[in-house]
Design an enzyme around this catalytic site. Structure first.
Site, short mmCIF file in Angstrom:
data_model
loop_
_atom_site.label_atom_id
_atom_site.label_comp_id
_atom_site.label_asym_id
_atom_site.label_seq_id
_atom_site.Cartn_x
_atom_site.Cartn_y
_atom_site.Cartn_z
N ARG A 260 0.86 -1.18 0.00
CA ARG A 260 0.00 0.00 0.00
C ARG A 260 0.90 1.24 0.00
NH1 ARG A 260 -2.46 3.15 4.91
NH2 ARG A 260 -3.91 4.46 3.80
N HIS B 256 -7.93 6.89 0.66
CA HIS B 256 -8.82 5.73 0.89
C HIS B 256 -9.31 5.14 -0.43
CE1 HIS B 256 -10.14 7.38 5.10
NE2 HIS B 256 -9.13 6.53 5.22
#
Ligand code: AMP
Length: 392
Positions: A88, A177
């Site tokens: 990520r 997000h």
């Protein structure tokens, strides 16, 4: 195939190993307080959670222990059984619109983007480099938090600021997000068989709202940084920047300290003075604590503002989806939000809403906009991107 999904923070490293394409979680864990004296890690395997203390001087120590534990827990016999690692990465700037295989070029770009995400990108890079040191030949993929929002129009991502700030310095809305909102878009399409107009509410400790049309992000509440938008656990969300010089003149704080206050001491924590955790604040609310009642009402109001705005941008949303820690678990917060939308025909089925661990519809059959709870799964999204890219 065995894929590791990795999220490296400044002093932590979370991992999940999944079997793909079965989408089955094999083992997961978190290394915490890396670089501090009381570092430790936890491993979840077969329904058990083991906590162990270990001296973790840096992320490479954590990676070495992680790999040893995969062998100890008999998840793999040798490191070659790890087919790919997905990382990520918080900021991909306007360069990355989707996930990519990590090469020197990608590493350099993520490094170049450090000024845009000074807290997150360096930690993400440390994570990649630590794995590279120990597993130099394993394919790795970068999955960016910003990528999903790269479909926003210029009208949506520009700020009304001197234009050169955008042209020269990249000052614009990026949104975050993205992996979670993309998961919601993908999951809803799987469930419904087609793309619908969705308002995705990722409300956890960090929180953002996203308007999704044709499977793409068209607007989102976080901005140039994750501080913007709705009220969060410790972040303030949207405020009038004009208050900053006044606060600095009154408190005599430096700019960096005020920014820390806005990021770490504001939001629900700032309002209640009690906690950033919704469970504590709900307890206060139920015990009629005035500040907790005000905080929860403000929290709901702000989300409703974004839902209303995005309902207009979408020219009528079909679905509102709640996800992340608060969205998935707080029936009270879902109720406070949906009650404020009742005037436009959005109706909660209160029995469904109160069910623990609900996954699916919580609105009544005649609700004008359907309301769903969908548990997010960013690790799965990262693993799927990794699997798809390494098999290309
Ligand atoms: P996340 O950032 O998605 O992990 O969400 C973490 C937050 O979810 C916590 O700080 C709590 O505020 C909230 N949360 C978790 N469980 C519950 C629960 N049962 N009821 C209300 N809020 C919860």
């Amino acid at each position: 195939m065995k894929i590791l999904s990795v999220n490296a923070g400044s002093s932590s490293l979370k991992f999940t190993m999944l079997e793909l394409p079965e989408e089955k979680v094999i083992i997961s864990g978190t290394f915490e307080k890396i670089g501090l004296d009381d570092s430790f890690y936890t491993i979840k395997y077969n329904g058990n959670k083991d906590k162990k203390e270990a001296k973790l001087e840096n992320h490479t120590d954590a990676v070495k222990i992680l790999l040893d534990e995969l062998i100890n827990y008999k998840v793999i016999k040798s490191y070659d059984e790890i087919d790919g690692i997905g990382h990520r990465i918080v900021h991909g700037g306007d360069k990355y619109t989707e996930s990519v295989v990590i090469d020197d070029d990608v590493l350099k770009t993520v490094e170049d983007l450090v000024p845009l995400a000074p807290l997150h990108n360096p930690a993400n890079l440390v994570g990649i480099r630590s794995f590279k040191e120990v597993l130099p030949n394993t394919k790795m993929v970068a999955v960016f938090d910003t990528a999903f929002h790269q479909t926003m129009s210029k009208e949506e991502y520009l700020y009304a600021l001197p234009y050169e700030w955008y042209q020269r310095y990249g000052v614009r809305r990026y949104g975050f997000h993205g992996t979670s909102h993309r998961f919601i878009a993908t999951k809803m399409k799987e469930m419904l068989g087609e793309d619908k107009k969705i308002i995705s509410c990722h409300i956890g400790n960090g929180a953002s709202i996203c308007a999704i049309k044709d499977g793409k992000s068209i607007a989102t509440s976080m901005g140039f940084t994750p501080i913007a938008g709705v009220i969060m656990g410790t972040r303030c969300g949207d405020i009038d920047v004009g208050l900053l010089p006044y606060v600095m003149s009154q408190t005599k704080e430096k700019f960096d300290d005020v920014m820390t206050d806005l990021n770490k001491k504001s939001g629900v924590l700032g309002l209640t003075g009690v906690s950033s955790d919704m469970r504590d604040v709900e307890e206060g609310y139920n015990n009629k604590d005035e500040r907790c009642i005000t905080a929860l009402n403000m929290y709901a109001n702000k989300i409703v503002e974004y839902i209303s705005m995005y309902n207009t941008k979408l020219e009528g949303a079909d679905y509102i989806v709640f996800t992340a820690g608060v969205g998935e678990n707080s029936d009270l917060m879902r109720e406070l939000i949906i009650k404020r939308l009742e005037f436009m025909g959005v109706k909660l089925d209160s029995e469904k809403n109160h069910q623990r661990g609900i996954n699916g519809e919580i609105s009544t059959d005649d609700s004008s906009i359907k309301v769903y709870v969908i548990p997010t799964d960013e690790e799965l999204m990262i693993a799927k991107d990794t699997y798809n890219l390494i098999n290309e």
